[in-house]
Design a protein around this motif. Structure first.
Motif, mmCIF file in Angstrom:
data_model
loop_
_atom_site.group_PDB
_atom_site.id
_atom_site.type_symbol
_atom_site.label_atom_id
_atom_site.label_comp_id
_atom_site.label_asym_id
_atom_site.label_seq_id
_atom_site.Cartn_x
_atom_site.Cartn_y
_atom_site.Cartn_z
ATOM 1 N N GLN A 187 -3.510 17.026 7.371
ATOM 2 C CA GLN A 187 -2.066 17.152 7.240
ATOM 3 C C GLN A 187 -1.307 16.392 8.336
ATOM 4 O OE1 GLN A 187 -0.440 18.511 4.754
ATOM 5 N NE2 GLN A 187 -2.254 19.281 3.688
ATOM 6 N N GLU A 188 -2.024 15.873 9.342
ATOM 7 C CA GLU A 188 -1.328 15.125 10.387
ATOM 8 C C GLU A 188 -0.709 13.842 9.833
ATOM 9 O OE1 GLU A 188 -4.273 16.433 10.758
ATOM 10 O OE2 GLU A 188 -3.873 17.984 12.273
ATOM 11 N N ARG A 189 -1.387 13.259 8.857
ATOM 12 C CA ARG A 189 -0.871 12.045 8.234
ATOM 13 C C ARG A 189 -0.652 12.306 6.743
ATOM 14 N NH1 ARG A 189 -0.298 8.557 11.809
ATOM 15 N NH2 ARG A 189 0.526 7.056 10.307
ATOM 16 N N ILE A 190 0.524 11.936 6.257
ATOM 17 C CA ILE A 190 0.886 12.115 4.854
ATOM 18 C C ILE A 190 0.639 10.797 4.126
ATOM 19 C CG2 ILE A 190 2.728 12.726 3.256
ATOM 20 C CD1 ILE A 190 1.791 14.983 5.127
ATOM 21 N N VAL A 191 -0.041 10.886 2.997
ATOM 22 C CA VAL A 191 -0.401 9.690 2.235
ATOM 23 C C VAL A 191 0.419 9.641 0.950
ATOM 24 C CG1 VAL A 191 -2.255 8.453 1.055
ATOM 25 C CG2 VAL A 191 -2.736 9.701 3.175
ATOM 26 N N VAL A 192 1.091 8.516 0.745
ATOM 27 C CA VAL A 192 1.850 8.268 -0.478
ATOM 28 C C VAL A 192 1.065 7.264 -1.314
ATOM 29 C CG1 VAL A 192 4.019 7.434 -1.452
ATOM 30 C CG2 VAL A 192 4.024 8.678 0.719
ATOM 31 N N VAL A 193 0.801 7.617 -2.576
ATOM 32 C CA VAL A 193 0.000 6.773 -3.470
ATOM 33 C C VAL A 193 0.902 6.141 -4.526
ATOM 34 C CG1 VAL A 193 -1.882 6.748 -5.159
ATOM 35 C CG2 VAL A 193 -2.067 8.173 -3.112
ATOM 36 N N ALA A 194 0.683 4.851 -4.770
ATOM 37 C CA ALA A 194 1.366 4.140 -5.857
ATOM 38 C C ALA A 194 0.317 3.332 -6.610
ATOM 39 C CB ALA A 194 2.458 3.221 -5.316
ATOM 40 N N ILE A 195 0.253 3.506 -7.931
ATOM 41 C CA ILE A 195 -0.733 2.804 -8.752
ATOM 42 C C ILE A 195 -0.023 2.160 -9.931
ATOM 43 C CG2 ILE A 195 -2.847 3.005 -10.124
ATOM 44 C CD1 ILE A 195 -3.600 5.440 -8.539
ATOM 45 N N GLY A 196 -0.304 0.908 -10.176
ATOM 46 C CA GLY A 196 0.288 0.208 -11.325
ATOM 47 C C GLY A 196 0.073 -1.287 -11.200
ATOM 48 N N ARG A 197 0.373 -1.992 -12.266
ATOM 49 C CA ARG A 197 0.275 -3.448 -12.214
ATOM 50 C C ARG A 197 1.318 -3.982 -11.243
ATOM 51 N NH1 ARG A 197 0.302 -2.751 -17.677
ATOM 52 N NH2 ARG A 197 2.323 -3.781 -17.902
ATOM 53 N N LEU A 198 0.919 -4.901 -10.416
ATOM 54 C CA LEU A 198 1.826 -5.455 -9.408
ATOM 55 C C LEU A 198 2.609 -6.609 -10.030
ATOM 56 C CD1 LEU A 198 -0.392 -5.302 -6.197
ATOM 57 C CD2 LEU A 198 1.075 -3.556 -7.227
ATOM 58 N N VAL A 199 3.572 -6.227 -10.853
ATOM 59 C CA VAL A 199 4.448 -7.181 -11.531
ATOM 60 C C VAL A 199 5.892 -6.773 -11.276
ATOM 61 C CG1 VAL A 199 2.749 -7.746 -13.319
ATOM 62 C CG2 VAL A 199 4.337 -5.854 -13.688
ATOM 63 N N LEU A 200 6.798 -7.684 -11.556
ATOM 64 C CA LEU A 200 8.216 -7.438 -11.247
ATOM 65 C C LEU A 200 8.734 -6.199 -11.961
ATOM 66 C CD1 LEU A 200 10.757 -8.485 -9.827
ATOM 67 C CD2 LEU A 200 11.241 -9.843 -11.879
ATOM 68 N N ARG A 201 8.365 -6.025 -13.232
ATOM 69 C CA ARG A 201 8.886 -4.913 -14.024
ATOM 70 C C ARG A 201 8.490 -3.557 -13.452
ATOM 71 N NH1 ARG A 201 7.357 -1.807 -18.385
ATOM 72 N NH2 ARG A 201 5.264 -2.671 -18.425
ATOM 73 N N LYS A 202 7.348 -3.516 -12.757
ATOM 74 C CA LYS A 202 6.866 -2.257 -12.179
ATOM 75 C C LYS A 202 7.464 -1.975 -10.801
ATOM 76 C CE LYS A 202 4.128 -0.908 -15.505
ATOM 77 N NZ LYS A 202 4.336 0.372 -16.236
ATOM 78 N N GLY A 203 8.425 -2.807 -10.385
ATOM 79 C CA GLY A 203 9.163 -2.517 -9.151
ATOM 80 C C GLY A 203 8.414 -2.826 -7.873
ATOM 81 N N VAL A 204 7.541 -3.833 -7.890
ATOM 82 C CA VAL A 204 6.784 -4.182 -6.683
ATOM 83 C C VAL A 204 7.718 -4.638 -5.564
ATOM 84 C CG1 VAL A 204 4.999 -5.689 -5.742
ATOM 85 C CG2 VAL A 204 4.764 -4.776 -8.047
ATOM 86 N N ASP A 205 8.742 -5.407 -5.912
ATOM 87 C CA ASP A 205 9.688 -5.856 -4.895
ATOM 88 C C ASP A 205 10.438 -4.679 -4.273
ATOM 89 O OD1 ASP A 205 9.192 -8.000 -6.953
ATOM 90 O OD2 ASP A 205 10.274 -9.190 -5.480
ATOM 91 N N LEU A 206 10.779 -3.689 -5.100
ATOM 92 C CA LEU A 206 11.424 -2.476 -4.586
ATOM 93 C C LEU A 206 10.478 -1.717 -3.663
ATOM 94 C CD1 LEU A 206 13.773 -0.431 -4.611
ATOM 95 C CD2 LEU A 206 12.782 0.539 -6.710
ATOM 96 N N LEU A 207 9.221 -1.603 -4.061
ATOM 97 C CA LEU A 207 8.214 -0.926 -3.241
ATOM 98 C C LEU A 207 8.077 -1.601 -1.879
ATOM 99 C CD1 LEU A 207 5.881 1.142 -2.970
ATOM 100 C CD2 LEU A 207 4.393 -0.563 -4.051
ATOM 101 N N ALA A 208 8.075 -2.940 -1.884
ATOM 102 C CA ALA A 208 7.916 -3.693 -0.641
ATOM 103 C C ALA A 208 9.110 -3.510 0.302
ATOM 104 C CB ALA A 208 7.719 -5.170 -0.946
#
Length: 453
Positions: free
Chosen positions: A201-222
């Motif tokens: 619990q000291e470190r919180i992990v956020v997971v994101a899975i999906g195709r790394l394409v524009l429609r999937k919001g990769v630029d927003l994620l970055a």
């Protein structure tokens, strides 16, 4: 009701490719087999995967040796339209398999559209499922909308995966609303089982899975990741998936020196997705457009709270108690994610989340509803050639004439093939999977499969 015994699913999207449409088709195929239906899948070849393969529970797949569309148009993900050269092979397949219904999937699948057109020429009932949302502004969307309108309007049944998707499809295709049904996606709750949150619990992990394409919001994620990492030093990110926009995330990681806090997994096999989701505390979805979004459903089934963009049909999938919504803005979405972490909103009853998904979403229930629609439309009188021509004439004086001409030429080709190779001379295939691979009804695993060689 009209009986449907053999269903032919046609799409450029299928295994071993990963994605929501591919998972949808495979899960529906498994459920149809459980219901005692024969299932044939027509899709494009992939590398050395050419010819006939059998998948789990005897789903028969034709990996067709059709040329791909040039990369400049589609990155090789769809087939090049063949006009007439594929028609004789298609006719042989549907006669050999005794197909009662041809069901095409995905709005940009050229193979699916061709199979719809060929089936209508041969007098076979047709259905179409639209998995995507398209706008009405840019040129590519307008072209796709026009193509869908012309090729889907003669289909006997049309399905969408959400109510938002249904509205979008009716408007884009100028289709009668009564003809379009909603068949929601689902998830195999037996595969996406919950587990307690990671003990660390000291470190919180956020997971994101999906195709790394524009429609999937990769630029927003970055853009979100540096903001969150600056505000919360104890938060790490795990990103699964691959695609042309992966370089955007890699550049962000280099620029902000986040190599130890942002881990890129690359392509994640479908059977590894549940474990990847369970390795984190929160699931993040940054899509710019989604008709449904199976990924958030899978995450909740694994007992993880979701932070997601409020776009398309995503809000239909989960209630606000299980998901936190944000507009696709980096500052706003980062603020929502920071609040979820700081107020420990990710600490929930994982069994309650899983129970909601298991009770609310079922591939078997959705497939049974779909088969009811199949059999209902099969009761209606089939459209005559004149009826189909009248619909095509409504496409406009020029395009309508071209479609009527193409339909007429295909009809003449069908008559010629009927003379050269009568239907009675086409040998019928035997369902060799019937005894060997069909598991007892209700006990088969739904939602996955591997090919045999």
């Amino acid at each position: 009701m009209g009986k449907v015994n053999t269903v032919c699913i046609a799409s450029d999207c299928f295994c071993p490719d990963a994605g929501g449409v591919e998972n949808h088709i495979m899960a529906v195929a498994q459920c149809l087999r459980e219901m005692g239906k024969r299932v044939v899948v027509l899709t494009r070849y992939r590398g050395e995967r050419v010819g006939v393969r059998y998948m789990l529970n005897g789903v028969k797949v034709y990996y067709l040796p059709l040329p791909p569309m040039p990369d400049v148009f589609s990155s090789g993900r769809v087939t090049l339209p063949t006009m007439t050269s594929f028609f004789p092979l298609f006719r042989d397949i549907v006669l050999r398999e005794g197909v009662d219904m041809v069901h095409a999937h995905q709005a940009f699948s050229t193979l699916g559209y061709e199979c719809l057109l060929f089936s209508q020429v041969l007098g076979i009932r047709t259905a179409f499922t639209d998995h995507s949302l398209f706008g009405f502004e840019d040129g590519s969307a307008l072209m796709m909308n026009r193509i869908m309108e012309m090729l889907v309007s003669n289909a006997d049944a049309i399905f969408c995966v959400s109510r938002v998707g249904r509205e979008n499809t009716v408007l884009r295709g100028r289709l009668p609303a009564a003809k379009v049904s909603v068949m929601p996606n689902a998830v195999d709750a037996t595969a996406f089982r919950p587990s307690p949150l990671p003990a660390q619990q000291e470190r919180i992990v956020v997971v994101a899975i999906g195709r790394l394409v524009l429609r999937k919001g990769v630029d927003l994620l970055a853009r979100i990741i540096p903001i969150v990492c600056a505000r919360l030093p104890h938060v790490d990110f795990v990103i699964g998936g691959d695609g042309p926009r992966r370089v955007v995330v890699e550049e962000m990681r280099d620029r902000y020196n986040l190599h130890e806090r942002v881990r890129l997994l690359g392509k994640v096999e479908h059977h590894d997705v549940p474990a990847t989701i369970r390795s984190g505390h929160i699931f993040l979805n940054c899509s710019f457009t989604e008709a449904f979004c199976i990924a958030v459903l899978e995450a909740v089934s694994c007992g993880r709270v979701v932070v997601t963009t409020d776009v398309g049909g995503v809000a239909e999938v989960l209630p606000p108690t299980f998901a936190y919504y944000s507009q696709p803005d980096p500052e706003e979405m980062a603020a929502v994610l920071v609040e979820v972490v700081e107020k420990e909103k990710y600490k929930v009853d994982v069994d309650a989340l899983h129970g909601f998904v298991a009770s609310s979403y079922s591939w078997r229930r959705s497939t049974a509803d779909m088969v009811d629609v199949y059999e209902k439309v099969c009761e209606d009188m089939p459209k005559r050639w004149k009826d189909k021509a009248n619909i095509m004439a409504g496409y406009g004086p020029i395009i309508g004439f071209i479609f009527i001409l193409a339909f007429s030429l295909l009809s003449l080709l069908s008559l010629l093939l009927s003379h050269l190779r009568p239907a009675m001379e086409v040998g019928r295939s035997i369902d060799i999977a019937e005894e060997r691979w069909i598991e007892k009804r209700g006990k088969g695993k739904v939602g996955g499969g591997t090919a045999t060689t």
